[in-house]
Design an enzyme around this catalytic site. Structure first.
Site, PDB file in Angstrom:
ATOM      1  N   CYS A   1      58.538  27.646  44.615  1.00  0.00           N
ATOM      2  CA  CYS A   1      59.610  26.676  44.871  1.00  0.00           C
ATOM      3  C   CYS A   1      59.322  25.832  46.113  1.00  0.00           C
ATOM      4  O   CYS A   1      58.670  26.283  47.041  1.00  0.00           O
ATOM      5  CB  CYS A   1      60.919  27.398  45.083  1.00  0.00           C
TER       6      CYS A   1
ATOM      7  N   ARG B   1      52.858  23.023  44.037  1.00  0.00           N
ATOM      8  CA  ARG B   1      53.151  24.430  44.308  1.00  0.00           C
ATOM      9  C   ARG B   1      53.483  25.184  43.024  1.00  0.00           C
ATOM     10  O   ARG B   1      53.466  26.414  43.014  1.00  0.00           O
ATOM     11  CB  ARG B   1      54.339  24.541  45.268  1.00  0.00           C
TER      12      ARG B   1
ATOM     13  N   TRP C   1      60.817  27.461  40.681  1.00  0.00           N
ATOM     14  CA  TRP C   1      59.921  28.273  39.854  1.00  0.00           C
ATOM     15  C   TRP C   1      60.736  29.520  39.534  1.00  0.00           C
ATOM     16  O   TRP C   1      60.972  30.355  40.406  1.00  0.00           O
ATOM     17  CB  TRP C   1      58.670  28.610  40.650  1.00  0.00           C
TER      18      TRP C   1
ATOM     19  N   ASN D   1      64.569  28.919  48.702  1.00  0.00           N
ATOM     20  CA  ASN D   1      63.292  29.527  48.302  1.00  0.00           C
ATOM     21  C   ASN D   1      63.338  30.998  48.678  1.00  0.00           C
ATOM     22  O   ASN D   1      63.839  31.325  49.757  1.00  0.00           O
ATOM     23  CB  ASN D   1      62.116  28.904  49.068  1.00  0.00           C
ATOM     24  N   GLY D   2      62.765  31.849  47.846  1.00  0.00           N
ATOM     25  CA  GLY D   2      62.756  33.282  48.168  1.00  0.00           C
ATOM     26  C   GLY D   2      63.611  34.050  47.184  1.00  0.00           C
ATOM     27  O   GLY D   2      63.998  33.535  46.129  1.00  0.00           O
TER      28      GLY D   2
ATOM     29  N   GLU E   1      35.446  35.409  39.635  1.00  0.00           N
ATOM     30  CA  GLU E   1      36.087  34.122  39.937  1.00  0.00           C
ATOM     31  C   GLU E   1      35.921  33.147  38.764  1.00  0.00           C
ATOM     32  O   GLU E   1      36.853  32.410  38.422  1.00  0.00           O
ATOM     33  CB  GLU E   1      35.484  33.544  41.237  1.00  0.00           C
TER      34      GLU E   1
ATOM     35  N   LYS F   1      39.010  31.427  36.748  1.00  0.00           N
ATOM     36  CA  LYS F   1      39.188  29.972  36.605  1.00  0.00           C
ATOM     37  C   LYS F   1      39.453  29.606  35.140  1.00  0.00           C
ATOM     38  O   LYS F   1      40.323  28.806  34.844  1.00  0.00           O
ATOM     39  CB  LYS F   1      37.937  29.204  37.090  1.00  0.00           C
TER      40      LYS F   1
ATOM     41  N   GLU G   1      42.952  30.710  34.191  1.00  0.00           N
ATOM     42  CA  GLU G   1      44.009  29.961  34.883  1.00  0.00           C
ATOM     43  C   GLU G   1      44.248  28.582  34.287  1.00  0.00           C
ATOM     44  O   GLU G   1      45.382  28.188  34.079  1.00  0.00           O
ATOM     45  CB  GLU G   1      43.615  29.745  36.355  1.00  0.00           C
TER      46      GLU G   1
ATOM     47  N   HIS H   1      29.259  50.011  29.430  1.00  0.00           N
ATOM     48  CA  HIS H   1      30.317  51.028  29.569  1.00  0.00           C
ATOM     49  C   HIS H   1      31.630  50.564  28.952  1.00  0.00           C
ATOM     50  O   HIS H   1      32.694  51.039  29.342  1.00  0.00           O
ATOM     51  CB  HIS H   1      30.517  51.368  31.050  1.00  0.00           C
TER      52      HIS H   1
ATOM     53  N   LYS I   1      50.933  27.607  43.239  1.00  0.00           N
ATOM     54  CA  LYS I   1      49.865  27.506  44.227  1.00  0.00           C
ATOM     55  C   LYS I   1      50.065  28.532  45.333  1.00  0.00           C
ATOM     56  O   LYS I   1      49.120  29.127  45.833  1.00  0.00           O
ATOM     57  CB  LYS I   1      49.880  26.081  44.812  1.00  0.00           C
TER      58      LYS I   1
HETATM   59  C1  G6P Z   1      47.966  32.018  43.593  1.00  0.00           C
HETATM   60  C2  G6P Z   1      47.124  30.793  43.293  1.00  0.00           C
HETATM   61  C3  G6P Z   1      45.650  31.143  43.387  1.00  0.00           C
HETATM   62  C4  G6P Z   1      45.340  31.753  44.738  1.00  0.00           C
HETATM   63  C5  G6P Z   1      46.235  32.960  45.043  1.00  0.00           C
HETATM   64  C6  G6P Z   1      46.110  33.403  46.487  1.00  0.00           C
HETATM   65  O1  G6P Z   1      47.831  32.945  42.582  1.00  0.00           O
HETATM   66  O2  G6P Z   1      47.435  30.290  42.010  1.00  0.00           O
HETATM   67  O3  G6P Z   1      44.873  29.970  43.211  1.00  0.00           O
HETATM   68  O4  G6P Z   1      44.007  32.156  44.775  1.00  0.00           O
HETATM   69  O5  G6P Z   1      47.605  32.600  44.845  1.00  0.00           O
HETATM   70  O6  G6P Z   1      46.561  32.371  47.299  1.00  0.00           O
HETATM   71  P1  G6P Z   1      46.230  32.221  48.825  1.00  0.00           P
HETATM   72  O7  G6P Z   1      46.996  31.021  49.277  1.00  0.00           O
HETATM   73  O8  G6P Z   1      46.722  33.479  49.482  1.00  0.00           O
HETATM   74  O9  G6P Z   1      44.779  32.046  48.968  1.00  0.00           O
END
Ligand code: G6P
Length: 607
Positions: free
Chosen positions: A2, A27, A73, A99-100, A480, A484, A487, A503, A602
């Site tokens: 949010c 965000r 959100w 927010n929160g 990673e 990606k 995501e 395994h 984000k």
């Molecule tokens: C969310 C984002 C990711 C990010 C993760 C950690 O899940 O979508 O892209 O890697 O948070 O975020 P940070 O700001 O702690 O690196």
């Protein structure tokens, strides 16, 4: 997650609030709304969908020079217009955005309902509006102060009342808020990107602080009404940095910014005369650095994988036991804190709740936690005991790319510093610096392979499942790469150590499940080649990321992506870029919302 924006000043509030919300889109959100005060009236507009949907719902002639806005959100209650913020009290005189999460909202709600208040939303946030209204006797600040102690959980709150023209009140506990100080106008936002178009002068709020904004001024107090004087910080980011420029998406812009991001992370920190690195922000004396016997890295998402790369490097070169762990797991397992253990909390945003709370738990137990953050003034950056800013510039796309490379760079610098304090020779230190300095150029060369990767994306975007396989320091890179693809392309992908496929994952292999192998020229190469052959024998399609001119792998794999040959220990920098571009192009081909993928945020500020 949010986002919050508030404005008071001489200009019409609605367009400023909507533009601020647009900047907060990155965000992650599912609905948005604004509340604007004007001549004793309060107008609320809220809408499910994108900011453009909200913009259409806001009347063009909506006057009023103070207001609040929010991107939601959903956590408590479905994604509906009604559940979107701002929320009002029963009279409609007062509006809040939050927010929160208010953890005791059910108790508060039951009490308020027993007192005759009818709730209109399913949110936890609505209780805040009613509680403030119950205490309101003409003074909004006083009412907020009386309501806040009743709330348990986390909040960043902004509110206004139609009886208090031009007044915006904000309060923070666990959810960031920043004041933007303009020329005869004031802003309040959950992060600086929302105000950057108007001012670079900001004041960060701490937990337990209440801010009162009027058109020309602001004052901050604690919950006991003690005045708090704050310094005004200058944001170093430029407006262009939060705009897409000529790129189609923020994600690809940020992928292309990686050579520069790596350089920025190194700037002023390389010491060729001593063949080491300088990291002044660690706040540790040389003796304290020498005393470090163990390192533990905590993080979430992509930052966790950057930490894993760091752990491989540090153990190998600095010879210090080093473990990277998911912050969310560390927090709840009553972590053992030993003497001389150094902790790192890695977070691009510096606001990730899992990482922040784990950091606090470790600090409570007496450990020193250093931050590796991008966002200056973020909570982790401020509450950590020191650390390294990665200076990537704003990262707007939800899927992290350049922050990964910069975080990894920070670990390379730290590793060099620690290794040189121990057994690493001057000559090896020189070699290390030499290798690191050529990385930005090597990454630029990888970016030139984009046409090849785009073609591969065309060939493979239709597959439903993928495996990403790497070993050693490239095992986290495989993780990673899989993250990606999940995501942003919504393709199911698993990252594994190539050694592990026998395994379990090998059971998944058939012509429908391609595997992306990372094959640098290192001592595990032959073993990885055997793994590739095992996959091939089961009709699995093979894509390999290899060093330039690797004809042997070209013979085995269906497709190859060549990257410049760098020392294996530095290969994560060049190996990760094709995986980012591959995910990006698959997502584009599949018509995904690349910068704001579904369900993701984000900055994840709830657990
Ligand atoms: C969310 C984002 C990711 C990010 C993760 C950690 O899940 O979508 O892209 O890697 O948070 O975020 P940070 O700001 O702690 O690196």
């Amino acid at each position: 997650m949010c986002g919050i924006i508030g404005y008071t000043g001489p200009r019409k509030a609605a367009p400023i609030l909507i533009e601020g919300l647009k900047r907060l889109e990155y965000r992650g959100y599912d609905s948005a709304g604004i509340g604007v005060g004007c001549d004793g009236a309060l107008t609320i507009c809220k809408k499910v969908g994108k900011i453009k949907d909200l913009r259409e719902a806001v009347p063009d002639d909506l006057d009023g020079c103070y207001g609040i806005g929010h991107t939601r959100w959903a956590t408590h209650g479905g994604v509906t217009d009604v559940n979107a913020h701002p929320h009002t009290d029963t009279t409609g005189n007062l509006a809040i955005a939050h927010n929160g999460i208010i953890e005791n909202y059910l108790i508060l709600k039951a009490r308020l309902e027993a007192e005759g208040i009818t709730f209109r939303t399913e949110t936890d946030s609505e209780v805040i509006a009613h509680l403030i209204a119950q205490h309101y006797e003409g003074d909004l600040e006083a009412a907020v102060r009386k309501a806040l102690p009743l709330l348990k959980g986390t909040y960043g709150i902004v509110c206004l009342h139609k009886g208090n023209p031009q007044l915006i009140i904000g309060a923070r506990s666990g959810s960031p808020l920043v004041v933007g100080v303009g020329e005869d106008e004031m802003f309040l936002a959950s992060d600086v990107t929302a105000v950057l178009a108007h001012t670079k002068q900001v004041v960060y709020l701490e937990d337990g602080e209440v801010v009162v904004l009027t058109e020309k001024d602001f004052h901050i107090t604690d919950l006991n009404e003690r005045k708090i004087s704050k310094t005004i910080d200058e944001i170093s980011w430029e407006l262009e940095e939060i705009e897409k420029g000529d790129f189609k998406h923020y994600m690809v812009k940020e992928i292309y910014e990686q050579p520069e991001a790596i350089e920025r992370a190194c700037r002023g920190r390389l010491d060729p005369t001593q063949a080491t690195a300088r990291l002044g922000g660690l706040n540790l004396s040389p003796a304290q650095l020498l005393d470090v016997e163990r390192i533990r890295i905590i993080a979430a998402g992509t930052s966790y994988y950057a930490g894993l790369v760091g752990s491989y490097l540090i153990e190998q070169l600095a010879r210090i036991p080093c473990q990277a762990e998911l912050a969310s797991e560390v927090r709840y397992r009553n972590p053992i804190v030993e003497r001389n253990t150094l902790h790192f909390a890695v977070s691009q945003s510096g606001e990730t709740a899992d990482t922040l709370y784990a950091m606090r738990e470790l600090q409570r137990k007496g450990s020193c936690v250093l931050g590796i953050c991008n966002v200056v003034g973020s909570t982790i950056a401020r509450e950590s005991n020191g650390g390294v800013y990665i200076h990537s510039g704003p990262e707007i796309a939800v899927a992290s790319t350049k922050a990964f490379s910069s975080q990894v760079t920070a670990f390379y610098l730290f590793c060099l510093l620690m290794a040189r304090k121990r057994h690493m020779s001057y000559e090896t230190g020189e070699w290390f610096l030499q290798e690191l300095t050529v990385i930005p150029e090597a990454v630029k060369a990888v970016l030139k392979t984009e046409p090849v990767i785009k073609k591969l994306a065309k060939k493979y975007a239709g597959y439903k499942d993928f495996l990403f396989l790497g070993r050693g320091i490239n095992y986290p890179v495989a993780l990673e790469g899989a993250l990606k693809l999940k995501e942003i392309a919504y393709i199911h992908a698993e990252g594994y150590s190539a050694a592990e496929i026998k395994h379990g994952p090998i059971a998944l292999i058939n012509e429908e499940t391609p595997s992306m192998f990372l094959v640098p020229d290192d001592r595990l190469r032959e073993k990885v080649i055997s793994n590739m052959k095992e996959v091939k024998a089961r009709r699995g399609k093979l894509i390999a990321v290899v060093g330039e001119g690797d004809d042997e792998i070209r013979e085995i794999a269906d497709d190859v992506i060549e990257v410049p040959r760098v020392h294996t220990l530095f290969s994560p920098f060049v190996m990760v870029v094709p995986l980012q571009l591959f995910a990006y192009h698959c997502a584009v081909l599949l018509g995904r919302d690349v910068d704001q993928p579904r369900n993701l945020a984000k900055s994840v500020t709830v657990e």
